[in-house]
Every structure is written in C-alpha cells, then in structure tokens.
Design a protein around this motif. Sequence first.
Motif, mmCIF file in Angstrom:
data_model
loop_
_atom_site.group_PDB
_atom_site.id
_atom_site.type_symbol
_atom_site.label_atom_id
_atom_site.label_comp_id
_atom_site.label_asym_id
_atom_site.label_seq_id
_atom_site.Cartn_x
_atom_site.Cartn_y
_atom_site.Cartn_z
ATOM 1 N N GLU A 74 1.028 -9.620 -12.418
ATOM 2 C CA GLU A 74 1.508 -9.725 -11.029
ATOM 3 C C GLU A 74 2.012 -8.373 -10.532
ATOM 4 O O GLU A 74 1.677 -7.922 -9.433
ATOM 5 N N ILE A 75 2.792 -7.702 -11.372
ATOM 6 C CA ILE A 75 3.352 -6.406 -10.974
ATOM 7 C C ILE A 75 2.254 -5.352 -10.923
ATOM 8 O O ILE A 75 2.209 -4.506 -10.027
ATOM 9 N N ILE A 93 11.839 -4.117 -12.088
ATOM 10 C CA ILE A 93 10.467 -3.687 -11.804
ATOM 11 C C ILE A 93 10.152 -2.375 -12.524
ATOM 12 O O ILE A 93 9.057 -2.190 -13.087
ATOM 13 N N ALA A 151 9.408 -8.542 -2.941
ATOM 14 C CA ALA A 151 8.355 -9.557 -2.909
ATOM 15 C C ALA A 151 8.534 -10.601 -4.013
ATOM 16 O O ALA A 151 8.227 -11.783 -3.819
ATOM 17 N N LEU A 152 9.057 -10.165 -5.182
ATOM 18 C CA LEU A 152 9.179 -11.077 -6.325
ATOM 19 C C LEU A 152 10.593 -11.569 -6.563
ATOM 20 O O LEU A 152 10.864 -12.255 -7.547
ATOM 21 N N SER A 153 11.506 -11.176 -5.652
ATOM 22 C CA SER A 153 12.922 -11.577 -5.770
ATOM 23 C C SER A 153 13.515 -11.107 -7.105
ATOM 24 O O SER A 153 14.246 -11.842 -7.793
ATOM 25 N N ARG A 179 3.555 -12.014 -15.600
ATOM 26 C CA ARG A 179 4.408 -11.134 -14.793
ATOM 27 C C ARG A 179 3.866 -9.710 -14.812
ATOM 28 O O ARG A 179 3.886 -9.004 -13.790
ATOM 29 N N ILE A 208 8.106 -4.224 -4.369
ATOM 30 C CA ILE A 208 7.729 -5.261 -5.333
ATOM 31 C C ILE A 208 8.942 -6.131 -5.664
ATOM 32 O O ILE A 208 8.836 -7.368 -5.758
#
Length: 394
Positions: free
Chosen positions: A340-341, A365, A357-359, A337, A354
Amino acid sequence: MKRTVLNFLLFLAFLPLEAYNDHRGHNLDSLERVVARWTPDAVDRASEQELLELNRAYRDLMLGYAVINGEKCIFYGRKALSISHPRGWEEANADAYRNIGQQYYGREQYDSAMVYYQAALASVEKMASGATSPLRPEGYSQLDVDNARSALYGTIGNLYNMMGDVPQAMEWYAKAGEIFEQYGWNESNSVLHYNMGETWVDEGELKKARKEYDRAMEYAQASGDSLIMVEVWKGYGRLYMEQGRTWKSLPYLRKADAYYAAHPDYAPTFRTENLDYMKEVLGRQKRQLGILAGALVALALIAAGVVVGRKKGKEEKETSSKEPAPVAATAPELTSRDKEILDLLAKGYTATQIAEALSLSPETIRWYRKRLLEKFDVANTPELIFQAREQGVI
C-alpha cells in the motif's frame, strides 16, 4: 459569457433635483394606501402642487420596489409618467424612464431597456433645450444636463456591452468619459474604466484590460471610493487568472472577498462572481501542483534508471563472457501495508501525504519506507520505485 458590469445609475446622483424623501425609509404599504385614494377623477381635480406630490410619491414607490419587486417598480414608474409626461416635467420623465429601463436591463430584455433609456435621453435633451418644471421654472443648468447625460451615456454603454456590441459600447463610454473629465468626477471615471477593463477581458485583450483597470484604480483612489477599489481588485484577480498567473490572482480575489464578507448587503452577485473566480483559481493551482509533482517523479525515475543502467553496464563489462548470466533478483516478500505504501510512493505522495491518507503518523511511514529500501537493497526512493517496477511488484 459577459460578466456583470457596474451600473452607472448606482454610482451617480443623476438628476438630484427634487430632494426626494429617502425611499428606503418609507413604509411602502402605507405609501401605497395613500396613493390608492387618488382615483382618476381626483387626479383630474388635483392642483399642480398635489400632482407634484403624487408624482413624487409614485416615484418613491418605484424606487422602493426597484430591488424587491420589479413588476411594482414598473407599475409605479408608469403611474408617475401618467402625470409628468403630459405636463412636460422632463426631469421626472427621465427619472421614471431610466428606472423602468433598469428593470428590463436586469431581466436581460435589452431591446425594451434601450427603448426606455432612449426615452430618458430624449427627456434630458429637452431639458438642455430649455424645458422647465414647477420646481425649476428657470430651467436647468449645464451641470444638471451634463450630469444626466453622462449617467445615461455610461448606462447605454453598459447595455451595448451586455449585448456584445463592443464598438458601440466603447463609443458611449467615450462620450461619458469626456464629461467626467470635464468636471473631474473621479468616482464616475473609476466606474467607467472598470467596465472598460471588464469588456477587454471578455474580448481577450488582456493588455488593454490591465491599462483600464489601472486607470480605474487611480480614479478610485483619488475619490476615496472603497467600493470600486474592491471591484478593481476582483478585476485584477480575474485578469491574472486569465493569464494563468494563479498565484498572483488569488491574493486580489481574497482581498475582495474579505470586503464582501464584511459588507453582506453590497451587491451579493458580485461576491458570488468573485467566489467563482476563487474556485477556478484554486482548481487550477491544484492541477498545476499535480502536474509539477508528476513531472518531478518522472524526472527522478529517469535519473534512477540512468544510474542503475550505468551500474549494470559496468558490471557486465567486468564479468567474463564465459561466466553464466546472473540470476534475476527475486522480489522480496511484502506485507499488504508494504504494498500500500509502495503504491503511494510510486504515485509521488510524500510521507506526510501518505500518513494523512492512511491515518498513520509520518514517523511510521518513514519507518516503512526505510524497511522497503532495505528489502529491495536500494539507497533512495527513486531507486526503490524503479526496482519495484522491474520486479513486477507495482
């Protein structure tokens, strides 16, 4: 590619001489059954009054089918001419010729359209030369003739416009404009200058286009014609789009679309054209925002690099030449994770973007970003991205 121009024959009365029944209210099937009883022998025996009524019925059918069945429109226009032409009823001839010409214009068969428009114009000139009809035994007034001439001048200008002959189009538009000015026909002038504006946009002459759109709006406002105002809004939207001023373009296109949406029966092709412009403008805005975001990220990275570079330089000066070189920092351990961020931050995404995009929630975030700052021992996002690149994490 030429854009749609407004047709003068939709906006001008043009030969309002015989007070037709409203062809839109006719039951066309019933009217066809009536005219079907007129065999050639019956026509030969008909009185002048009967022929007048039959000619009018044929033209009512011609007008009734103008939008829904072009072949029938042409058929009944020619039937009307079979009565009016040999008898020299020039106003009826001009009416039939121009409507047949319109059908060929709509099919982009411009040479054929020109033949019929010129025939209509010849009939109008005969009216000017003293032609009469049973309904106008005294002949036609100058106003009748000028009204007919100007409508055809504008329509022939449109035809040359669509054929790509701009100088010819402008000559015919100018001839129509002289008559419009003479009688103060603001509505017709608004159509004329709108078409000229569209032509100049097609030619890339945007300053000339703006001038013509402004004049079109002035005449439209003077006449109270909301339809042409909407077309000019669309014109302004297109003009600003071509200038690259998308943020100024979009409000005009949205105003036009609101009108089209409230009047679905009005020229659907114009709304389709307007929607195409809106799609293009929104696409350009998206690209502009992407370029801007990328530029901001690049500037931030450059600034962070300068800061880090100065810091390293200072540290090197303070360190004795006998001291061993510092050991390269080891990349911190990152979860999937985290990576990804971090990748999305490097692409310039905001916390909100973000999160979408990542729900996840924006707060989550921000928490991950804070933890990444701590892991890399940096103070802000640009430094984080710089360090991550330096250490080969992204």
